[in-house]
Design an enzyme around this catalytic site. Structure first.
Site, PDB file in Angstrom:
ATOM      1  N   HIS A   1      41.977  41.845  42.506  1.00  0.00           N
ATOM      2  CA  HIS A   1      43.358  41.671  42.398  1.00  0.00           C
ATOM      3  C   HIS A   1      43.644  39.863  42.125  1.00  0.00           C
ATOM      4  CE1 HIS A   1      47.679  42.164  42.937  1.00  0.00           C
ATOM      5  NE2 HIS A   1      47.657  40.896  43.797  1.00  0.00           N
TER       6      HIS A   1
ATOM      7  N   SER B   1      41.331  37.916  44.597  1.00  0.00           N
ATOM      8  CA  SER B   1      40.485  38.479  45.787  1.00  0.00           C
ATOM      9  C   SER B   1      40.105  39.706  45.483  1.00  0.00           C
ATOM     10  CB  SER B   1      41.486  38.868  46.657  1.00  0.00           C
ATOM     11  OG  SER B   1      42.597  37.572  46.913  1.00  0.00           O
TER      12      SER B   1
ATOM     13  N   ASN C   1      38.499  46.457  44.689  1.00  0.00           N
ATOM     14  CA  ASN C   1      39.404  46.312  43.753  1.00  0.00           C
ATOM     15  C   ASN C   1      39.307  44.735  43.540  1.00  0.00           C
ATOM     16  OD1 ASN C   1      41.791  46.639  41.900  1.00  0.00           O
ATOM     17  ND2 ASN C   1      43.199  45.874  43.549  1.00  0.00           N
TER      18      ASN C   1
ATOM     19  N   ASP D   1      47.064  46.821  47.360  1.00  0.00           N
ATOM     20  CA  ASP D   1      46.542  45.630  47.424  1.00  0.00           C
ATOM     21  C   ASP D   1      46.373  45.072  49.112  1.00  0.00           C
ATOM     22  OD1 ASP D   1      46.155  45.587  44.815  1.00  0.00           O
ATOM     23  OD2 ASP D   1      48.190  44.956  44.551  1.00  0.00           O
TER      24      ASP D   1
HETATM   25  C1  GRF Z   1      42.708  41.383  36.229  1.00  0.00           C
HETATM   26  O1  GRF Z   1      43.696  40.213  36.349  1.00  0.00           O
HETATM   27  C2  GRF Z   1      42.631  41.840  37.262  1.00  0.00           C
HETATM   28  O2  GRF Z   1      42.383  41.062  38.510  1.00  0.00           O
HETATM   29  C3  GRF Z   1      43.714  42.881  37.613  1.00  0.00           C
HETATM   30  O3  GRF Z   1      43.981  43.432  36.289  1.00  0.00           O
HETATM   31  C4  GRF Z   1      43.393  42.272  35.267  1.00  0.00           C
HETATM   32  C5  GRF Z   1      42.346  43.039  34.255  1.00  0.00           C
HETATM   33  O4  GRF Z   1      41.822  42.599  33.459  1.00  0.00           O
HETATM   34  N1  GRF Z   1      43.486  43.808  38.555  1.00  0.00           N
HETATM   35  P1  GRF Z   1      40.770  43.175  32.634  1.00  0.00           P
HETATM   36  O5  GRF Z   1      41.051  44.452  32.041  1.00  0.00           O
HETATM   37  O6  GRF Z   1      39.359  43.203  33.584  1.00  0.00           O
HETATM   38  O7  GRF Z   1      40.699  42.036  31.401  1.00  0.00           O
END
Ligand code: GRF
Length: 222
Positions: free
Chosen positions: A112, A139, A110, A148
């Site tokens: 985050h 991360s 994932n 997370d």
């Molecule tokens: C990103 O900030 C990611 O870190 C978080 O959700 C957001 C997704 O953005 N988990 P995108 O859909 O990839 O533009």
């Protein structure tokens, strides 16, 4: 040279991280192939990006499933049918149930938007600013049953500047998220990264702290 890394990517919204993976594959920076993009939201822009790239898509709405677990099992049955080596949660906004997570332990990551273990969950940019932090970041971690909280593979940092609000900070961080995710996937594709019960291994050695991506998109020395 080992085989191309096969991926399934899960998105709920905009899909800019997905786009970064697509672009990195196209440019040859990442020896990977996205077998399928799946979403819990039929209207997700990420699905449109996948379609534009000729990648198979599956939209599966949670409505109609009797439980979270029933939905997750249906979703991951679809994923399994593609037999990806690695599942990438790229802005997938659902909490996954423990049995599914455990079945994919070490094979699901994932991205985050915080310097984990700081700020798991939502509103990470606002929380970092309100805490008076001077830096923020993103991360990439292996997914575990706790949200997370799985082992962190790699991080990237950005400064928090005077006058920042959550939007300006998110805009500064997003391109660095993209660089972090694609650079981390490149390590998987080069068969350099491996999850083992004893810990994450890089080049056969245990990683005692997360990797850090520098401003020039190279890994900083440990
Ligand atoms: C990103 O900030 C990611 O870190 C978080 O959700 C957001 C997704 O953005 N988990 P995108 O859909 O990839 O533009």
């Amino acid at each position: 040279m080992s085989a191309t890394l096969s991926l399934a990517v899960l998105v709920s919204g905009r899909g800019s991280n997905l786009q970064a993976i697509i672009d990195a594959c196209r440019s040859g920076r990442l020896r990977a192939k996205i077998l399928a993009v799946l979403s819990d939201r039929i209207e997700a822009e990420g699905l449109r990006r996948a379609e534009a790239a000729g990648i198979p898509t599956i939209a599966l709405a949670p409505r109609g499933y009797p439980s979270r677990r029933a939905y997750d099992e249906a979703l991951f049955a679809r994923i399994s049918s593609f037999a990806p080596e690695l599942v990438v949660l790229a802005g997938f906004m659902r909490v996954l149930s423990a049995p599914v997570v455990e079945a994919w332990a070490g094979r699901m990551i994932n991205i985050h938007p915080s310097l984990l273990p700081k700020y798991p969950g939502l509103q990470t940019h606002r929380r970092a600013i309100e805490a008076g932090d001077r830096e923020h970041g993103a991360s990439v971690h292996f997914v575990s049953a706790e949200v997370d909280a799985g082992p962190v593979i790699a991080r990237v940092r950005v400064p928090i500047l005077p006058g920042d609000d959550p939007e300006t900070l998110a805009a500064r961080l997003l391109p660095r998220e993209h660089a972090l995710l694609t650079a981390t996937l490149a390590l998987f594709a080069e068969r350099r990264l491996e999850w083992r019960p004893a810990g994450i291994h890089l080049d056969g050695c245990i990683l005692d702290r997360p990797l850090e991506l520098g401003a020039d998109d190279r890994w900083l020395p440990a």
